[in-house]
Scaffold this active site. Sequence first.
Site, PDB file in Angstrom:
ATOM      1  N   ARG A  62       0.854  -1.190   0.000  1.00 38.22           N
ATOM      2  CA  ARG A  62       0.000   0.000   0.000  1.00 38.22           C
ATOM      3  C   ARG A  62       0.889   1.238   0.000  1.00 38.22           C
ATOM      4  O   ARG A  62       1.392   1.649   1.048  1.00 38.22           O
ATOM      5  CB  ARG A  62      -0.918   0.003   1.220  1.00 38.22           C
ATOM      6  CG  ARG A  62      -1.903  -1.161   1.254  1.00 38.22           C
ATOM      7  CD  ARG A  62      -2.704  -1.135   2.544  1.00 38.22           C
ATOM      8  NE  ARG A  62      -3.695  -2.203   2.601  1.00 38.22           N
ATOM      9  CZ  ARG A  62      -4.485  -2.442   3.649  1.00 38.22           C
ATOM     10  NH1 ARG A  62      -4.387  -1.662   4.735  1.00 38.22           N
ATOM     11  NH2 ARG A  62      -5.360  -3.431   3.620  1.00 38.22           N
ATOM     12  N   ASP A  64       1.942   5.166  -0.156  1.00 33.70           N
ATOM     13  CA  ASP A  64       1.370   6.370   0.438  1.00 33.70           C
ATOM     14  C   ASP A  64       1.023   7.405  -0.630  1.00 33.70           C
ATOM     15  O   ASP A  64       1.380   7.262  -1.802  1.00 33.70           O
ATOM     16  CB  ASP A  64       2.365   6.987   1.422  1.00 33.70           C
ATOM     17  CG  ASP A  64       2.531   6.166   2.692  1.00 33.70           C
ATOM     18  OD1 ASP A  64       1.608   5.421   3.046  1.00 33.70           O
ATOM     19  OD2 ASP A  64       3.599   6.294   3.331  1.00 33.70           O
ATOM     20  N   ARG A 214      11.721   5.859   2.973  1.00 31.98           N
ATOM     21  CA  ARG A 214      11.851   7.316   3.009  1.00 31.98           C
ATOM     22  C   ARG A 214      12.659   7.771   4.220  1.00 31.98           C
ATOM     23  O   ARG A 214      13.391   8.768   4.154  1.00 31.98           O
ATOM     24  CB  ARG A 214      10.474   7.968   2.993  1.00 31.98           C
ATOM     25  CG  ARG A 214       9.758   7.835   1.645  1.00 31.98           C
ATOM     26  CD  ARG A 214       8.296   8.224   1.738  1.00 31.98           C
ATOM     27  NE  ARG A 214       8.135   9.571   2.272  1.00 31.98           N
ATOM     28  CZ  ARG A 214       6.981  10.028   2.766  1.00 31.98           C
ATOM     29  NH1 ARG A 214       5.901   9.259   2.807  1.00 31.98           N
ATOM     30  NH2 ARG A 214       6.917  11.263   3.231  1.00 31.98           N
TER      31      ARG A 214
END
Length: 272
Positions: A62, A64, A214
Amino acid sequence: MDLRAKRRYGGGMPRFALRVEYDGGPFAGWQRQADQPSIQGAIEAALARLEPGPHAIAAAGRTDAGVHGLAQVAHCDLQKDWEPFRLSEALNHHLKPAPVAIVGAARVAEDWHARFTAVERRYLYRILLRRAPATHLRGLVWRVGRDLDVGAMQAGADHLVGHHDFTTFRSSICQAASPVKTLDALRVELVEDLWGPEVRFHVRARSFLHNQVRSFVGTLERVGAGRWRPEDVGVALAARDRAACGPVAPPQGLYLAGVVYPDDPFGAGQSR
């Protein structure tokens, strides 16, 4: 469906794997949301144009809001035993004008699962090194207006490879049962591209924590800028404390670049 197909796939509803490419910029993320656009919602709406719904697709990961997909994988169950190429063509017709494309479709066994059958996820992160604003790559890279020391970044990245408690690099809202993961590879390279030099991060693991990639990139950018030493990354990892993490890199430079399965459903002869 002939007897051979029934033995291979089972006698339930035909299941199809879909390889999906998308620009995550206009979406609130992969996951369906009631009041915001999502990639999952766009594909399910296209499926409803082919067969009565409701449809619920499952994905390998999933992503973002703002994160892109080069080779996301999802699966869906349909009533009709579609020829894979015709299914991808029909979905692409109904997905217009959304920046989402089905670049591969394949018939799979009814117990095959896009998320749980996967054995590896691969991510790419792109930093564009130039002072001028990005135009053609706007929304597709993180622009950093300074040179970065790629060798130092790789030295820092080496501290992260292996089996570790990644609490430091895990979002506070992460829902994973454990922060312990195995990072198979984190390779940093400098690429001279048409738009200017890019630092690219190639990251591989069976699974990831929320915001893990990230968080890696934002921390390693500090190393490349000379504000952290490479060994500081190892210190941050050992702290097992979110406060020890560097800044989290923005979403627009991140791509889900591939999903690996024991048997590639998109092998020779499948729609691509």
